[in-house]
Enzyme design. Structure first.
Site, short mmCIF file in Angstrom:
data_model
loop_
_atom_site.label_atom_id
_atom_site.label_comp_id
_atom_site.label_asym_id
_atom_site.label_seq_id
_atom_site.Cartn_x
_atom_site.Cartn_y
_atom_site.Cartn_z
N GLU A 148 0.79 -1.25 0.00
CA GLU A 148 0.00 0.00 0.00
C GLU A 148 0.82 1.30 0.00
O GLU A 148 0.49 2.21 0.75
CB GLU A 148 -0.94 0.00 1.21
CG GLU A 148 -1.88 -1.19 1.26
CD GLU A 148 -2.78 -1.18 2.50
OE1 GLU A 148 -2.55 -0.38 3.42
OE2 GLU A 148 -3.72 -1.98 2.53
N GLU A 201 -6.45 -10.78 -0.87
CA GLU A 201 -7.24 -10.51 0.34
C GLU A 201 -8.72 -10.41 0.00
O GLU A 201 -9.42 -9.50 0.43
CB GLU A 201 -6.77 -9.21 1.01
CG GLU A 201 -5.27 -9.18 1.29
CD GLU A 201 -4.80 -7.94 2.04
OE1 GLU A 201 -5.64 -7.18 2.57
OE2 GLU A 201 -3.57 -7.72 2.09
C1 XIL Z 1 -6.16 -6.20 8.65
C2 XIL Z 1 -6.49 -7.36 9.59
O1 XIL Z 1 -7.45 -8.18 8.98
C3 XIL Z 1 -7.03 -6.81 10.90
O2 XIL Z 1 -7.21 -7.87 11.84
C4 XIL Z 1 -6.06 -5.77 11.48
O3 XIL Z 1 -6.63 -5.19 12.63
C5 XIL Z 1 -5.76 -4.70 10.45
O4 XIL Z 1 -5.27 -5.29 9.26
N1 XIL Z 1 -4.95 -4.63 3.95
C6 XIL Z 1 -3.95 -5.48 4.39
C7 XIL Z 1 -4.19 -6.35 5.58
O5 XIL Z 1 -2.91 -5.58 3.73
O6 XIL Z 1 -3.01 -6.55 6.30
C8 XIL Z 1 -5.26 -5.78 6.47
O7 XIL Z 1 -5.52 -6.73 7.50
C9 XIL Z 1 -6.49 -5.46 5.67
C10 XIL Z 1 -6.20 -4.42 4.62
#
Ligand code: XIL
Length: 368
Positions: free
Chosen positions: A173, A283
């Protein structure tokens, strides 16, 4: 005479009963035993339906690997990502103090069950111990010191899981959502503040040195948005032209009922893979929550149908692109608990419901 005709009638009845049962068995076997009405095999898991396409992964915590969730994971997935426990703040909370135990549990579970592991994530603006880039007074560390911390971190983590974690989200990101094409980088990131963009080629180099076989990813969200997609494309092209070892792009795929469009999804996959990079969904979830103006976000029949259609569209596109797609990972296991559930509003974003049962969208995704 009477007896004879009775026996005859009984024999005819028996024979037609037998024919009826045989017909049912034959019909059943054409349809395949264990198959449901729709012709879909209920004994197979998601990964089995996609065995000829790409691995199907899921983001997990060490606890989610236990009990009935663990069984659901074994049946349906053949790749794991640590939802949190490999992130910098969790795996190296203090300088030189590593917490390997939780990450090890996930890697061991994967190995015991023949699953792959994706590493997430080595460099991010969030979930990173401030010690890595800041002194105790909150001042940014000198560039060399902060980058030395980052190098030590990446080297330690990648080395530990060398040969066990097949690929890493090296950078997560760093590109902004800003609609102005001129603004590319997330300037609020501590790493950008410390080193501008100088750290980017370095972190890939360090990861590559620690494990030359690991597939190194750039990972981001909103990657189907043409403006952000092009910013990411240009950044990656520039890095590849300099010889930076980047091998793949992760589309996070935190999607909505109406976003992305099929056109934008196809265009993003084509554009990134035109750089010679593998593409993965890293994701995936599709929230039914319509945002701030959505008062309740209940899982209505209408939303269930729209979600099913969005999932079906996405997997059609992914199957069409099986040569370019090397993995699809869901972010969390079931609607029982998603990172998107907030403030009493549930997001219902996954293929399994709160009772861990496959949703209608699941059957839509495996029916092809
Ligand atoms: C999120 C997790 O799912 C949560 O449990 C945590 O509190 C915050 O991070 N993008 C990403 C992930 O790359 O690492 C994130 O995961 C969601 C958004």
């Amino acid at each position: 005479m009477k007896n004879r005709s009775l026996i005859k009638k009984a024999l005819i009845a028996l024979a037609s009963g037998f024919a009826f049962i045989t017909a049912i068995i034959l019909l059943g076997s054409c349809n395949g035993f264990g198959k449901l009405g729709g012709g879909v095999d209920s004994t197979k898991g998601l990964k089995d339906f996609y065995a000829d396409y790409f691995p199907i992964g899921v983001a997990v915590s060490p606890r989610s690997l236990e009990g009935e969730q663990g069984e659901l994971i074994k049946k349906n997935f053949n790749s794991l990502t640590a939802e949190n426990v490999m992130k910098p703040a969790l795996i190296q909370p203090k300088k030189g103090e590593f917490n390997w135990a939780d990450a090890d549990k996930i890697v061991e579970f994967a190995q015991a069950n023949g699953m792959k592991v994706r590493g997430h994530t080595l460099c991010w603006h969030a979930q990173t111990g401030q010690w890595m880039y800041q002194d105790s007074l909150g001042n940014l560390l000198p560039k060399e010191e902060a980058l030395a911390n980052l190098k030590d971190h990446i080297t330690a983590v990648v080395s530990r899981y060398k040969g066990k974690v097949y690929g890493w989200d090296v950078l997560n990101e760093i590109v902004v959502d800003d609609t102005s094409a001129a603004k590319v980088y997330r300037e609020s990131s501590p790493w950008y503040k410390v080193a501008g963009t100088d750290f980017i080629p370095l972190i890939y180099k360090w990861a590559h040195e620690a494990d030359p076989d690991a597939i190194l990813f750039y990972n981001d969200y909103n990657t189907e948005n043409p403006i952000k997609r092009d910013k990411i494309y240009n950044m990656l092209k520039g890095l590849l032209d300099q010889g930076v070892p980047i091998h793949a792009v992760g589309l996070q795929a935190h999607w909505k009922l109406n976003d992305p469009t099929e056109e934008n999804l196809r265009a993003a996959i084509d554009k990134f893979s035109s750089l010679g990079l593998d593409v993965q969904l890293t994701e995936l979830d599709i929230t039914v929550n319509m945002g701030r103006n959505d008062p309740d976000s209940t899982f209505t029949a209408e939303r269930e149908q729209k979600q099913l259609e969005q999932y079906k569209m996405a997997f059609n596109v992914l199957r069409d692109n099986k040569k370019k797609i090397t993995g699809v990972t869901f972010w969390n296991v079931s609607d029982r608990g998603s990172w998107l559930d907030r403030g009493g509003k549930k997001a219902y974003p996954l293929l399994f419901d709160e009772n861990l049962k496959p949703k209608k969208a699941f059957w839509a995704v495996v029916d092809f």
